[in-house]
Design a protein around this motif. Sequence first.
Motif, PDB file in Angstrom:
ATOM      1  N   THR A  92     -83.405  70.697  12.568  1.00  0.00           N
ATOM      2  CA  THR A  92     -82.134  70.608  11.853  1.00  0.00           C
ATOM      3  C   THR A  92     -81.982  69.172  11.387  1.00  0.00           C
ATOM      4  O   THR A  92     -82.534  68.253  11.990  1.00  0.00           O
ATOM      5  CB  THR A  92     -80.911  70.906  12.747  1.00  0.00           C
ATOM      6  N   ALA A  93     -81.230  69.011  10.320  1.00  0.00           N
ATOM      7  CA  ALA A  93     -80.962  67.657   9.853  1.00  0.00           C
ATOM      8  C   ALA A  93     -79.560  67.593   9.276  1.00  0.00           C
ATOM      9  O   ALA A  93     -79.087  68.547   8.652  1.00  0.00           O
ATOM     10  CB  ALA A  93     -81.985  67.247   8.792  1.00  0.00           C
ATOM     11  N   THR A  94     -78.906  66.479   9.521  1.00  0.00           N
ATOM     12  CA  THR A  94     -77.612  66.246   8.886  1.00  0.00           C
ATOM     13  C   THR A  94     -77.633  64.879   8.222  1.00  0.00           C
ATOM     14  O   THR A  94     -78.330  63.967   8.669  1.00  0.00           O
ATOM     15  CB  THR A  94     -76.451  66.245   9.902  1.00  0.00           C
ATOM     16  N   LEU A  95     -76.857  64.773   7.141  1.00  0.00           N
ATOM     17  CA  LEU A  95     -76.668  63.479   6.493  1.00  0.00           C
ATOM     18  C   LEU A  95     -75.169  63.218   6.457  1.00  0.00           C
ATOM     19  O   LEU A  95     -74.402  64.043   5.953  1.00  0.00           O
ATOM     20  CB  LEU A  95     -77.244  63.512   5.073  1.00  0.00           C
ATOM     21  N   ASN A  96     -74.743  62.107   7.015  1.00  0.00           N
ATOM     22  CA  ASN A  96     -73.320  61.804   7.142  1.00  0.00           C
ATOM     23  C   ASN A  96     -72.558  62.997   7.726  1.00  0.00           C
ATOM     24  O   ASN A  96     -71.479  63.353   7.258  1.00  0.00           O
ATOM     25  CB  ASN A  96     -72.722  61.387   5.791  1.00  0.00           C
ATOM     26  N   SER A  97     -73.169  63.622   8.725  1.00  0.00           N
ATOM     27  CA  SER A  97     -72.553  64.717   9.467  1.00  0.00           C
ATOM     28  C   SER A  97     -72.502  66.039   8.704  1.00  0.00           C
ATOM     29  O   SER A  97     -71.890  66.994   9.161  1.00  0.00           O
ATOM     30  CB  SER A  97     -71.132  64.346   9.929  1.00  0.00           C
ATOM     31  N   VAL A  98     -73.133  66.094   7.560  1.00  0.00           N
ATOM     32  CA  VAL A  98     -73.172  67.334   6.789  1.00  0.00           C
ATOM     33  C   VAL A  98     -74.564  67.953   6.930  1.00  0.00           C
ATOM     34  O   VAL A  98     -75.563  67.273   6.703  1.00  0.00           O
ATOM     35  CB  VAL A  98     -72.869  67.055   5.293  1.00  0.00           C
ATOM     36  N   PRO A  99     -74.632  69.236   7.324  1.00  0.00           N
ATOM     37  CA  PRO A  99     -75.950  69.862   7.503  1.00  0.00           C
ATOM     38  C   PRO A  99     -76.718  69.896   6.188  1.00  0.00           C
ATOM     39  O   PRO A  99     -76.164  70.287   5.163  1.00  0.00           O
ATOM     40  CB  PRO A  99     -75.614  71.287   7.953  1.00  0.00           C
ATOM     41  N   GLY A 179     -74.937  54.901   3.205  1.00  0.00           N
ATOM     42  CA  GLY A 179     -73.879  54.466   2.298  1.00  0.00           C
ATOM     43  C   GLY A 179     -72.527  54.323   2.953  1.00  0.00           C
ATOM     44  O   GLY A 179     -71.492  54.588   2.338  1.00  0.00           O
ATOM     45  N   GLY A 180     -72.515  53.929   4.217  1.00  0.00           N
ATOM     46  CA  GLY A 180     -71.237  53.678   4.882  1.00  0.00           C
ATOM     47  C   GLY A 180     -70.527  54.930   5.356  1.00  0.00           C
ATOM     48  O   GLY A 180     -69.307  54.949   5.511  1.00  0.00           O
ATOM     49  N   GLY A 181     -71.278  55.999   5.605  1.00  0.00           N
ATOM     50  CA  GLY A 181     -70.681  57.259   6.048  1.00  0.00           C
ATOM     51  C   GLY A 181     -70.332  57.270   7.526  1.00  0.00           C
ATOM     52  O   GLY A 181     -70.433  56.255   8.223  1.00  0.00           O
ATOM     53  N   SER A 182     -69.897  58.439   7.982  1.00  0.00           N
ATOM     54  CA  SER A 182     -69.594  58.636   9.396  1.00  0.00           C
ATOM     55  C   SER A 182     -70.424  59.795   9.920  1.00  0.00           C
ATOM     56  O   SER A 182     -70.692  60.746   9.196  1.00  0.00           O
ATOM     57  CB  SER A 182     -68.119  58.988   9.591  1.00  0.00           C
ATOM     58  N   HIS A 212     -70.745  56.089  14.033  1.00  0.00           N
ATOM     59  CA  HIS A 212     -71.144  57.302  14.750  1.00  0.00           C
ATOM     60  C   HIS A 212     -70.170  57.477  15.901  1.00  0.00           C
ATOM     61  O   HIS A 212     -69.977  56.577  16.714  1.00  0.00           O
ATOM     62  CB  HIS A 212     -72.558  57.178  15.298  1.00  0.00           C
ATOM     63  N   CYS A 213     -69.556  58.650  15.949  1.00  0.00           N
ATOM     64  CA  CYS A 213     -68.657  58.953  17.042  1.00  0.00           C
ATOM     65  C   CYS A 213     -69.074  60.333  17.516  1.00  0.00           C
ATOM     66  O   CYS A 213     -68.671  61.344  16.943  1.00  0.00           O
ATOM     67  CB  CYS A 213     -67.218  58.914  16.515  1.00  0.00           C
ATOM     68  N   GLY A 214     -69.938  60.363  18.517  1.00  0.00           N
ATOM     69  CA  GLY A 214     -70.629  61.607  18.815  1.00  0.00           C
ATOM     70  C   GLY A 214     -70.433  62.113  20.227  1.00  0.00           C
ATOM     71  O   GLY A 214     -69.858  61.438  21.086  1.00  0.00           O
ATOM     72  N   GLY A 215     -70.966  63.308  20.445  1.00  0.00           N
ATOM     73  CA  GLY A 215     -70.916  63.902  21.768  1.00  0.00           C
ATOM     74  C   GLY A 215     -72.150  64.749  22.008  1.00  0.00           C
ATOM     75  O   GLY A 215     -72.690  65.356  21.076  1.00  0.00           O
ATOM     76  N   ILE A 216     -72.625  64.729  23.246  1.00  0.00           N
ATOM     77  CA  ILE A 216     -73.785  65.537  23.612  1.00  0.00           C
ATOM     78  C   ILE A 216     -73.460  66.290  24.889  1.00  0.00           C
ATOM     79  O   ILE A 216     -72.986  65.687  25.864  1.00  0.00           O
ATOM     80  CB  ILE A 216     -75.034  64.646  23.823  1.00  0.00           C
ATOM     81  N   GLU A 217     -73.674  67.604  24.879  1.00  0.00           N
ATOM     82  CA  GLU A 217     -73.450  68.411  26.078  1.00  0.00           C
ATOM     83  C   GLU A 217     -74.698  69.245  26.344  1.00  0.00           C
ATOM     84  O   GLU A 217     -75.141  70.004  25.484  1.00  0.00           O
ATOM     85  CB  GLU A 217     -72.229  69.314  25.891  1.00  0.00           C
ATOM     86  N   GLY A 237     -75.871  48.138  10.910  1.00  0.00           N
ATOM     87  CA  GLY A 237     -74.441  48.038  10.650  1.00  0.00           C
ATOM     88  C   GLY A 237     -73.616  49.120  11.341  1.00  0.00           C
ATOM     89  O   GLY A 237     -72.411  49.222  11.120  1.00  0.00           O
ATOM     90  N   THR A 238     -74.259  49.917  12.162  1.00  0.00           N
ATOM     91  CA  THR A 238     -73.589  51.105  12.705  1.00  0.00           C
ATOM     92  C   THR A 238     -72.852  50.829  14.015  1.00  0.00           C
ATOM     93  O   THR A 238     -73.383  50.174  14.916  1.00  0.00           O
ATOM     94  CB  THR A 238     -74.618  52.237  12.931  1.00  0.00           C
ATOM     95  N   TRP A 239     -71.623  51.317  14.071  1.00  0.00           N
ATOM     96  CA  TRP A 239     -70.875  51.343  15.328  1.00  0.00           C
ATOM     97  C   TRP A 239     -71.155  52.682  15.979  1.00  0.00           C
ATOM     98  O   TRP A 239     -70.942  53.728  15.365  1.00  0.00           O
ATOM     99  CB  TRP A 239     -69.375  51.215  15.066  1.00  0.00           C
ATOM    100  N   HIS A 240     -71.609  52.637  17.214  1.00  0.00           N
ATOM    101  CA  HIS A 240     -72.066  53.875  17.861  1.00  0.00           C
ATOM    102  C   HIS A 240     -71.243  54.110  19.126  1.00  0.00           C
ATOM    103  O   HIS A 240     -71.270  53.300  20.058  1.00  0.00           O
ATOM    104  CB  HIS A 240     -73.544  53.711  18.201  1.00  0.00           C
ATOM    105  N   PHE A 241     -70.509  55.213  19.124  1.00  0.00           N
ATOM    106  CA  PHE A 241     -69.732  55.561  20.320  1.00  0.00           C
ATOM    107  C   PHE A 241     -70.153  56.962  20.749  1.00  0.00           C
ATOM    108  O   PHE A 241     -70.080  57.897  19.955  1.00  0.00           O
ATOM    109  CB  PHE A 241     -68.225  55.514  20.026  1.00  0.00           C
ATOM    110  N   GLY A 242     -70.577  57.082  21.995  1.00  0.00           N
ATOM    111  CA  GLY A 242     -71.084  58.393  22.406  1.00  0.00           C
ATOM    112  C   GLY A 242     -70.653  58.769  23.806  1.00  0.00           C
ATOM    113  O   GLY A 242     -70.654  57.944  24.722  1.00  0.00           O
ATOM    114  N   HIS A 243     -70.270  60.029  23.934  1.00  0.00           N
ATOM    115  CA  HIS A 243     -70.022  60.603  25.257  1.00  0.00           C
ATOM    116  C   HIS A 243     -71.043  61.707  25.461  1.00  0.00           C
ATOM    117  O   HIS A 243     -71.106  62.644  24.679  1.00  0.00           O
ATOM    118  CB  HIS A 243     -68.593  61.142  25.347  1.00  0.00           C
ATOM    119  N   GLN A 244     -71.847  61.546  26.501  1.00  0.00           N
ATOM    120  CA  GLN A 244     -72.978  62.441  26.692  1.00  0.00           C
ATOM    121  C   GLN A 244     -72.998  62.910  28.132  1.00  0.00           C
ATOM    122  O   GLN A 244     -72.888  62.092  29.050  1.00  0.00           O
ATOM    123  CB  GLN A 244     -74.282  61.686  26.381  1.00  0.00           C
ATOM    124  N   LYS A 245     -73.131  64.218  28.312  1.00  0.00           N
ATOM    125  CA  LYS A 245     -73.185  64.697  29.690  1.00  0.00           C
ATOM    126  C   LYS A 245     -74.063  65.919  29.823  1.00  0.00           C
ATOM    127  O   LYS A 245     -74.026  66.838  29.009  1.00  0.00           O
ATOM    128  CB  LYS A 245     -71.779  65.022  30.207  1.00  0.00           C
TER     129      LYS A 245
END
Lengths: 435, 281
Positions: A92-99, A179-182, A212-217, A237-245
Amino acid sequence: MTQTIVPSGFTQAAFDAFLAARREPAWLTAQRRELWEAFQAMPLPGRDEEEWRRTDIRLLRLDKFGLPVEGTGGAQLPEGVLTAGVTLGGRTATLNSVPVAQQLAPKWAERGVVFGSLDQLINEHSELIRRHLFTRAVNPHADKFAALHGACWSGGTFLYVPRGVTVDEPLYQLSALQGGGSDFSHTLVIVDDDAEVTLLAETAGDDTPSLHCGGIELWVGAGARLQYVNLQNWGSGTWHFGHQKALVGRDGQLQWTIGALGARVAKVNQHVGLIGQRANAQVNGVMFTEGRQHLSYHTLQHHEAESCQSDLLYKGALQDHSRIVWRGMIKVDPNAQKTDGYQRDDNLILSEGARADSIPGLEIEADDVRCTHGATAGRVDDQQIFYAQCRGLTRNEAVRMIVAGFFQQVFDRIRIECVREALGHAIGRRIREYD
Amino acid sequence: MAEILTIKDLHVSVDGKPILKGVNLVLRRGETHALMGPNGSGKSTLGYAIMGHPGYEVTQGTIELEADGATHDVLAMEPDERARAGVFLAFQRPMSIPGVKMADFLRHATTNVRNPQRKEGEDLIPMRDFRKELRAKMEQLKMDAEFARRYVNEGFSGGEMKRAEILQLAMLRPKFAILDETDSGLDVDAVRLASQSIAEIGGADMGILIITHHDKLLEHNRPQYTHVMLGGRIVETGGPELAEELHQRGYDRIRAAYPEAAAEEAAMSKSENAAAQLGVA
Ligand SMILES: Nc1ncnc2c1ncn2[C@@H]1O[C@H](COP(=O)(O)OP(=O)(O)O)[C@@H](O)[C@H]1O
Ligand SMILES: [Mg+2]
């Protein structure tokens, strides 16, 4: 693909437009609305909070970023590095969170394996997903970023492996930012009892400021096995915030390898819950930082059941003025007798200006346990450099070899060759002159 | 043109403390020299200084290498340049490099030493040829093939380390080799094998400086010259019979004959003890 105009910034109008463009089960919309309110009610974490004490986000301007927008794709998807020479069972692949791509080999689909964009599978597998999404694994109320992620996740990956099925070809997930996406991708993996699978995930992006504001379960059932690799390889340039469990059931086995090479600032909570007897989790971390990168990892090995084993080994090398923070915790519940827990964090400081903070911790409420931890930080050993030079290696070659050797101990635990090679090459390319 | 390593009036300090106080030594390619002397007299320091250890500061004197039709100012060269010019030190206490396989380390080393002009990043010698050669050398040294896959000196016994040093000597085939107590940690049979191997590797082709307290390593490497170091100086040079004498009778005669150096030695070992007590040695 539908073209939707969503205003930028995390405003009510933007959120309403985001919701309106989605066709999702009612429970999910309700969950998103609730978490949106939580997001708005919570302040950004401050440096008075222990987890954020060493991580400065004062320069983060959340309003410069926005909700994922369909149709902003079209740009060239960056290449991943993780899967050279590997036959994949699906991707699978996403670009700026779009599949932008998803594919699963028919032989696995026929055996009941589900793999693709969480966005697109949510309606078909609503009940299964509902039981696992933000229930026992990631807590979407943990902080403002967790709540934002819970409200706005999109794209993402869903993997379900039915009971007893062994998927012997790795599956692959690429998340890209441009391009500065999320990126709000959420990964939900459910490996049912006695099933087995390998998932390789990586991120890639350009160097523009992005979020990036992500989550992994990860749910590992009784007797199930999951090998999960996630390589964080965002641009600078990326700010990365992740909650993973991850939650590992009785006799389940998890091997979770993280690589962290990219991002400007990363703040990650990586938690493992051992919830069934004899569950086993091995956590590997490989980090290489440069420039002014700041990576902050907060790990938890939570022993909730008897006779479980957890073994965490993080290794980081730091160049220039970069910094790595690791706070590790082994928590043993009163009933989790015969726990075997280990955590270790080693850092190699390659430049005077770099800094590593290692803070191991134990919180033990059972009496029959074995828990040990260790942490080291040091420069490349001059004696080793001299020895290698005496055998004809230049100082540079000696340092490269010693740094590679430093990581070898964790590579030795990673059974997937392409992952070892990708990490090894990425690190090799980054090492500059050592003074 | 003869190939010669010439050490003149060498003074070396460690942490500002003078250790070598004017060492003179001429080693010609094809010769074997023994270097003996009590512990702490400065033998290992000489080896480190010849290789350019950054902690060993040369405060006076010269080291010159005549080889390949040119005269090299060794003190101006980096340790790896010295190695590639054909100088080798078998360490008394080799360093371990965790995570680096012996075979990978040696392939890199062998490539650089055999092709001194090689630039960083250029090809290494072909894996197949290298493996074949390494395996043959290891068989000669009665080393298990598994050795090549182990990490450099990591978890090696004393004897294994010394054999690994000889293996590296065999692969690198230097013009000049300093063997610093390569016999210590080896049992009697292993020393005999080491002695034979060194003779086979070196033959008449190498200039060898053997630092030892014993005579076994000299069995197949009969020295033309024996030097005795005391208090940071070479105080006496003789033939092979001097090595035998020292091995059998110790250094009492030497100390009596050179009271000044003996006093230096006593002073050095005193400060060594003091350092050990402070926990800094
Ligand atoms: N790295 C070092 N740091 C401090 N002192 C050293 C160091 N190397 C050598 N010395 C001192 O120099 C003297 C000679 O040591 P060394 O050359 O090892 O002698 P030998 O090899 O003859 O036993 C000793 O007093 C020793 O303590
Ligand atoms: Mg010595």
